[in-house]
Structure formats: C-alpha cells, structure tokens
Design a protein around this motif. Structure first.
Motif, PDB file in Angstrom:
ATOM      1  N   LYS A   1     -16.110  33.130  70.300  1.00 48.70           N
ATOM      2  CA  LYS A   1     -15.460  34.106  71.172  1.00 48.70           C
ATOM      3  C   LYS A   1     -14.379  33.483  72.045  1.00 48.70           C
ATOM      4  N   VAL A   2     -14.601  32.238  72.475  1.00 50.89           N
ATOM      5  CA  VAL A   2     -13.628  31.599  73.373  1.00 50.89           C
ATOM      6  C   VAL A   2     -12.571  30.843  72.574  1.00 50.89           C
ATOM      7  N   VAL A   3     -12.992  29.802  71.875  1.00 50.53           N
ATOM      8  CA  VAL A   3     -12.038  28.948  71.163  1.00 50.53           C
ATOM      9  C   VAL A   3     -11.542  29.630  69.887  1.00 50.53           C
ATOM     10  N   GLY A   4     -12.450  30.229  69.128  1.00 48.63           N
ATOM     11  CA  GLY A   4     -12.067  30.848  67.859  1.00 48.63           C
ATOM     12  C   GLY A   4     -11.050  31.954  68.028  1.00 48.63           C
ATOM     13  N   VAL A   5     -11.254  32.809  69.013  1.00 45.52           N
ATOM     14  CA  VAL A   5     -10.315  33.923  69.236  1.00 45.52           C
ATOM     15  C   VAL A   5      -8.945  33.403  69.651  1.00 45.52           C
ATOM     16  N   LEU A   6      -8.934  32.372  70.491  1.00 40.29           N
ATOM     17  CA  LEU A   6      -7.648  31.818  70.931  1.00 40.29           C
ATOM     18  C   LEU A   6      -6.894  31.176  69.767  1.00 40.29           C
TER      19      LEU A   6
END
Length: 678
Positions: free
Chosen positions: A542-547
């Motif tokens: 949710k944090v790194v993957g989405v960015l």
C-alpha cells in the motif's frame, strides 16, 4: 390402593413434563450441544463467538399438525399461531397442550396475529383484505375494512399482513405495498393517519440523473420501502423492521418520531420482531438467524440458522415469526416444517438482562457486580466493558473507565474519561508547569545577558558545519528545501542529481517504517488500525508499491505526452514530494495522545494540511519534471491515475489466472500420482 393412586399420579406428572419433546433437558446442560454458534458484537463492529445464549428444548405443536403457519404471539400463558394453510388460529399452552381453534370458516389467509391483555384476538387476513377481531371464545367481534377517509388515499393498498394494538385500542397495520408507512386506526376503525414512514432512498444513479440529465421520472417513481413487520412494547412504543436498508430496525415514540435505530442491521431479509419485558428486541431473518438487541439497539446475541434437511432442533426451514414470553422463552414458527420451536435462555442471558435492568434503573453498584462477573467470564464482551466503563465514569474512577472503554472500543466514552483524567492532571500539575516555563524564560534571559548564549551558539558552529557538509546530509537538505522551495528542489533533483536513487529508495522504506510506527503510537481515539492485525506485506504494497506504481504509470503517460522527465526523476521526485508526510506523520501521532474528541479539529486539520501539502508538492513535481503547463499537468495526473487502475486490474487478472494454472497443475500431478500408485 393408595399406593396405586400415588403411582398413577406420578406417572401422569412425568408424562405431562414430556408433552413438549426434549423439554426435560436443562437449558444449561444443553448449551454445549446446540447445532449453531452464538455470536455477539465484538470490537470494531465484528461479530465474535460467545457463550450459548439460548438452547432449543422442543417442538410446541408436538401433538397437533399445523399447516404453513405464518405468525405467532404470546399472551397470558397462551401461544396463538396464525395457521395460514389451515385458515384459522390455533391456541396452545406454553407446554404445548392444544387448547382451541379460532376463526375456522371465517378466515381465509391469516398472516398476522396480535392478542391484547383483555384477550381480544386481532387477525390480519391477507386473502380477505380485512382485519378481524375475535374474543377468546372464538366469537367474531369486529372487522376493520379499508379506510374510506380521503387522507388514506383512494388508490392506497389495504392488504393487512401484520398488526399490533396499543393500550388505548389504537391499531397499527402493515400490509403489502404500504409504502406510506403503517396504517393507524382507532378502536372504531377510523383512519388516524400513517405512522413510521421510511425515508425515500436515492442511489448515485438517480442523483446523477437528477443533477446532470434532468431525468426526474425515475425519482418520482422512487418510493420509500414498506415496513416488513412491527411490534409494540408495554410502554406503547412501536418498533418496525424494514429489509435492505441501513436503519432497518427502528423504535418510534407515540408521535411517530424515530428515537432509536439498531447499531447493527442484518443483511438478510427481516421477517419478524418482538419485545420482551426488559425491552430487549428480538429480530428474526429469513436465514433463521435470531438477533437480540438491548433497548438501545446494541446487538447482544445472534444465533440460529437454516436446516440442511436433517431437521435438527434449533434450525429452521422457513422461519416466519417469533414471540417471547415473560420468562424470556422464545417461540419461533416455521412455515416450512409447520412447527413452533421453543428456546430457553441460559444463565448467561439472565445475567445480562439483570445487569442491564439494574443499570437502567440507576442501581449501579448492583449492576457493577453482575457486569464484573460477565467480564471475568469473557473479557472481550463489549457490552459488559461498555457498561463497566459507564459505571466507573459515573463513580469518578476515570482510569478504570478508560480501560474498559478501550476494551469495548467505545471511543466516545474513552474521550470523556480521558478528558477528565487530563483535566485532573493539569489541575494537579499547573503550578509545576508554570514554574518550568518561567524558569526556561529566565534561563534564556540570563544566557543572553551574560553572553553565554552567543558563546554556546559559536561553539556549535563547527559541528553543525561538519554535519551539513557531510555527503549523507545532501539528500536531507533537499528534503527540507522541498518544503520551502519545491521548484528549486526539483531542479536540483532533475538537473544537478543532488539526490541518488539509493537515497530515494531509503526514503521509500523510511516512509513505510514511519507509517507502521504511527499505527503503534497514535492514540486509540484517532486510530482505527489494530497493530496486532497489521499485515506488513500488505502495508508495504500500500505504501511503497502504490508509489512505485504511480511512478511507472506517470512515466508511461509522460512518454506519450511529450514529458521531459525520466523514470529516475519521477521515482526520486515523488518520495521527496512527500516530505510533509515524512516530517509530520510522527509528530501528528504524538499530538493525538494529548487530545480528546473535544479537540479533534486540531488533529483533523493538521492531518489535512500535511496531506494536502504533499498533494500540492506532487502536482508541482509532475509539472516541473515534465515541463508541463497547469492544464497539461492536470491531464497527466488524471491519465496516470487511470493507468494505475488499469495496471492493477491486469495484475489481478494475471494473479487469478496464475492461481488457476497452479491448481490445474496440482490436480494433474495428484491424478498422475494416484494412477501410478494403482
């Protein structure tokens, strides 16, 4: 001779105790062998398994064959069943003894039944489209026909299905298509108006049509849902159930004003409702689930279910009605099996009823003893924790109240008790705080007057310069510059390579760590995340993957729309644009621990500023990296978000296909192994 008489008397007594099948089995002894699980409302509005609340003890009509019964009502030690298929009303004692049949040859399709304290029997007959009244002897006393008053409406349907009567003789009728609400008449059949009407519902399609397409016909045809069934309490308060709406369980006062809605509404179709002497609410749905609420609409228990053909006692085929007697015993009529099942409450239910009753009467000390016993039995029982929180709050024991409110996930109660604790702490430590502040101000003045402040600053110049000139500090400097002057920071990232991909990657994982840390230290009042249930892999996605997905999608769109930035520029610039979140997420979490809901605006506003500021910096980053105009930047961001959705859908489809492929290969290998072995 006397011995024979005594023996016969004992045999008759034993036989009478078995008039209801399985009735001799004690409720507490059966609690472990019921064919269903009992649930209660746990933390975060999740249903959790709890002790058995009710146990099935037998079939009421063991010695009498009903025919597709539809409704049931208890009054004065008698159970009245609307025997729809038999076109009559059948009366039993609570021990299952047949008493009489009423309305034979008069009724056509009795759907609902209500019996007053005077033993007047009101029967809603769908086939006749009438409400008929009988006395206990079976004499037909009165008929309520379709109202002729203009207020009722000439085209309004009148097909009585369910009925209740208040102590003043006022009659409340629900029927097929009663979208205007409950039909209310006086004892003489004069229409008094509609009662308890539901609100008209508008979905997003209707609102879209109304706002943009000016299509109002659909809105005009959109009618409020008709109440499914109703009940009335000893206090004359009317309760209704309506399927497929969020506030499907309501309590009305005598002025037709909603004074309570249940906090949890079943998703299945609601078929019947009844109220006991404690004002507990019992709701039956078409899946055989029985839901018990307290008088404030808090779910106490859910149990029951549908039978799969084994005809197990406690499960149903097609449940259609429920009633409760003064002892708390439940009677559930089943149209499919044409029977009435009886459920007895366990000691667990009796404790809860007593605890609630004493609490609502204001006998807090007696109530506290009961709730503490229940808390020892099940520390996660949210109703007990919430009640104990209220009791300790009223007695001034705010620390214990805080503890129980947190266990119950009662944030409003937690906020009130925290405010009291904080207020007492401030009162007790106001003098110390004032002395510390004055001392710090005085120390600052002394350092300034003696020149020590200037010397201290001069002694720190060399270490500060050494630190700021270090290689690792350059990316941190750009992070700070992003907040003050984003255009300059982006120029340094893009043109001067002031930051590396390695430092950007470090910040991505730092942000992930800060998010997880914020979950742990944010106050219970402002956090809805259970740290113990956090999935680190999902949070990383949710944090790194989405960015990263944002960076990939933005680069793809930019290459098609003359963007000047490379992927490394987007990758680096995106994380630096989130500088307000990186700097602010932990201070915000710390701030939450000194605030109550009275100051919730400070938390919400600060959070909004942090995320809005980051959003603006993302916009500026895209604009400067690709050298876009304002409108080109908006277009690019919209297309980037759309592309992210498409990529996510494709990845999900690939994941499903891969799972199916693996399942196929696994089954193939398994089949080969079986064939080789044989």
């Amino acid at each position: 001779m006397m011995k024979k008489i005594i023996l016969v008397f004992m045999l008759l007594t034993i036989a009478s105790t078995f008039s209801i099948s399985s009735l001799t089995v004690a409720a507490d002894e059966m609690s472990g062998g019921v064919p269903y699980k009992t649930y209660t409302m746990g933390v975060n509005r999740r249903l959790v398994e709890t002790d058995t609340a009710y146990v099935p003890v037998g079939i009421l009509n063991q010695n009498y064959l009903l025919n597709a019964p539809r409704d049931i009502h208890y009054q004065n030690d008698y159970v009245f069943v609307a025997n729809t298929g038999g076109k009559n009303v059948v009366v039993f004692t609570t021990r299952g003894e047949y008493v009489k049949t009423i309305g034979a040859g008069i009724l056509n399709e009795p759907m609902g039944i209500y019996v007053t304290d005077e033993m007047d029997i009101y029967v809603a007959d769908k086939g006749l489209k009438q409400l008929l009244v009988f006395d206990f002897d079976g004499n037909h006393m009165n008929t309520f026909y379709k109202p002729t008053e203009p207020l009722f409406g000439e085209d309004s349907p009148y097909t009585p299905e369910k009925v209740v009567v208040d102590s003043g003789g006022n009659v409340y009728i629900t029927g097929e298509g009663s979208v205007n609400g409950i039909i209310q008449m006086n004892r003489n059949g004069v229409f008094r108006g509609y009662f308890g009407v539901n609100q008209t519902r508008f979905d997003w399609r209707m609102r879209f049509s109304d706002w943009f397409l000016a299509i109002t016909d659909e809105l005009a045809k959109n009618l409020p849902p008709a109440p499914t069934n109703l009940a009335i309490s000893d206090k004359g308060l009317v309760y209704t159930i309506t399927s497929n709406i969020d506030d499907g369980i309501k309590k009305f006062n005598m002025m037709s004003v909603v004074i309570m809605t249940a906090g949890y509404t079943p998703e299945d179709l609601l078929v019947d409702i009844d109220i006991d002497g404690y004002e507990n609410i019992f709701v039956l749905d078409d899946q055989g689930q029985i839901h018990q609420y307290d008088q404030y609409g808090r779910l106490l228990f859910r149990f029951g279910g549908l039978d799969t053909g084994n005809q197990l006692l406690g499960l149903f085929s097609q449940p259609t009605g429920i009633t409760v007697d003064e002892l708390g015993n439940l009677y559930v009529v089943d149209k499919g099996y044409s029977n009435v099942q009886i459920f007895y409450p366990t000691a667990f239910v009796s404790q809860i009823n007593e605890g609630n009753d004493y609490y609502f009467q204001g006998k807090l000390e007696v109530s506290k003893v009961i709730w503490e016993q229940l808390h020892k039995q099940n520390s996660n029982f949210s109703i007990a924790n919430s009640a104990l929180g209220d009791i300790y709050m009223k007695s001034g024991d705010y620390d214990l109240a805080l503890e129980h409110y947190e266990l119950a996930k009662d944030r409003n109660g937690y906020s009130e008790s925290f405010w009291e604790i904080r207020n007492l702490w401030l009162q007790n430590n106001a003098g110390t705080i004032l002395v510390v502040i004055i001392s710090l101000i005085g120390l600052n003045i002394v350092l300034a007057l003696t020149g020590l402040k200037r010397k201290l600053a001069h002694s720190l110049e060399i270490p500060v310069k050494t630190l700021t000139s270090a290689h690792f500090y350059a990316p941190v400097k750009v992070l700070g510059r992003m907040i003050k002057n984003p255009a300059d920071a982006i120029y340094r990232i893009k043109r001067e390579n002031a930051v590396s991909t390695r430092s950007a990657t470090f910040l991505y994982f730092l942000l992930f760590f800060l998010v997880i840390l914020s979950y742990a230290i944010t106050s219970f009042l402002f956090s809805h995340v259970e740290v113990a249930n956090v999935n680190l892999i999902m949070e990383l996605v949710k944090v790194v993957g989405v960015l990263i997905l944002w960076g990939v999608a933005n680069y793809l769109i930019s290459t098609l729309s003359e963007g000047e930035g490379w992927f490394k520029d987007i990758y680096r610039g995106t994380i630096y644009a989130l500088a307000p979140i990186i700097f602010g997420i932990i201070p915000l979490a710390i701030l939450s621990n000194v605030l109550s809901y009275n100051e919730a605006f400070l938390y919400s506003f600060t959070r909004f500023i942090i995320y809005a500021w980051s959003g603006i910096l993302i916009f500026i980053t895209v604009k400067e990296i690709h050298n876009y105009s304002f409108l080109e930047t908006i277009k690019n961001i919209v297309l980037t978000i759309f592309t992210m959705i498409i990529i996510a859908l494709l990845m999900f489809i690939i994941y499903l296909l891969f799972n199916q492929l693996m399942e196929f290969l696994f089954s193939l290998v398994k089949e080969v192994v079986i064939r080789v072995q044989h």
